[in-house]
Design a protein around this motif. Sequence first.
Motif, PDB file in Angstrom:
ATOM      1  N   TRP A  60      10.429  11.382   7.333  1.00  0.00           N
ATOM      2  CA  TRP A  60      10.946  10.126   6.789  1.00  0.00           C
ATOM      3  C   TRP A  60      12.466  10.170   6.664  1.00  0.00           C
ATOM      4  O   TRP A  60      13.033  11.210   6.325  1.00  0.00           O
ATOM      5  N   ARG A  81      15.829   7.427   5.381  1.00  0.00           N
ATOM      6  CA  ARG A  81      16.216   6.122   4.812  1.00  0.00           C
ATOM      7  C   ARG A  81      16.647   5.204   5.947  1.00  0.00           C
ATOM      8  O   ARG A  81      17.433   5.587   6.807  1.00  0.00           O
ATOM      9  N   ARG A 105       7.025   2.246   8.054  1.00  0.00           N
ATOM     10  CA  ARG A 105       7.956   2.269   6.940  1.00  0.00           C
ATOM     11  C   ARG A 105       7.189   2.191   5.622  1.00  0.00           C
ATOM     12  O   ARG A 105       6.057   1.717   5.570  1.00  0.00           O
ATOM     13  N   LYS A 106       7.876   2.677   4.593  1.00  0.00           N
ATOM     14  CA  LYS A 106       7.322   2.650   3.234  1.00  0.00           C
ATOM     15  C   LYS A 106       8.469   2.444   2.270  1.00  0.00           C
ATOM     16  O   LYS A 106       9.621   2.773   2.602  1.00  0.00           O
ATOM     17  N   ASP A 123      11.990   3.802   3.654  1.00  0.00           N
ATOM     18  CA  ASP A 123      12.056   4.952   4.536  1.00  0.00           C
ATOM     19  C   ASP A 123      11.274   4.635   5.799  1.00  0.00           C
ATOM     20  O   ASP A 123      10.310   3.865   5.767  1.00  0.00           O
ATOM     21  N   VAL A 124      11.677   5.231   6.905  1.00  0.00           N
ATOM     22  CA  VAL A 124      11.011   5.001   8.182  1.00  0.00           C
ATOM     23  C   VAL A 124      10.790   6.341   8.892  1.00  0.00           C
ATOM     24  O   VAL A 124      11.468   7.328   8.600  1.00  0.00           O
ATOM     25  N   ARG A 125       9.832   6.320   9.801  1.00  0.00           N
ATOM     26  CA  ARG A 125       9.618   7.473  10.676  1.00  0.00           C
ATOM     27  C   ARG A 125       8.889   6.998  11.919  1.00  0.00           C
ATOM     28  O   ARG A 125       8.279   5.931  11.930  1.00  0.00           O
ATOM     29  N   CYS A 175      11.172   3.123  -0.422  1.00  0.00           N
ATOM     30  CA  CYS A 175      11.877   4.345  -0.786  1.00  0.00           C
ATOM     31  C   CYS A 175      11.532   4.711  -2.222  1.00  0.00           C
ATOM     32  O   CYS A 175      11.588   3.861  -3.119  1.00  0.00           O
TER      33      CYS A 175
END
Length: 140
Positions: free
Chosen positions: A54, A56, A86-87, A97-99, A89
């Motif tokens: 993850w 930001r 994403r979720k 946050d992203v991944r 933060c």
Amino acid sequence: MSSVTETALTARWVAVTRACAQINQAAERVLSERHGLCASAFEIMDVMARADGWIRAGELSSRASRSQPQVSRLLAQMVGAGYAERKPCSSDRRGFDVRLTPSGRELFSRSVDTMEAVLQEVAESSPEVRDVMGLTVTRE
């Protein structure tokens, strides 16, 4: 600074700009044809892949050479396509946050091979690009 240095710096900047334009034009065309990606999405995926987890969303624009609105737009497209998730933060509820998802990592992995081939081809055909990238071409 002397005018000679300023002229040399300007000439170098122009050479870098032209080389980047050549690379970006080739990358845009080939990444789009083969993977449905633009060069900006490739760069953002590269930042996420290097984060190895993850990251930001706000950090992406500072690590990539893209504006915050452009990063947000591309992230929304990647999330919609299933290449990123994403979720909220945990430390700042205003951000998220992203991944990369597994399919995003797979797409990025394939596109890295494509990008390497594009860079090799452009470097072989352009003395300006070779010079800017500090490369020499070896003929087999």
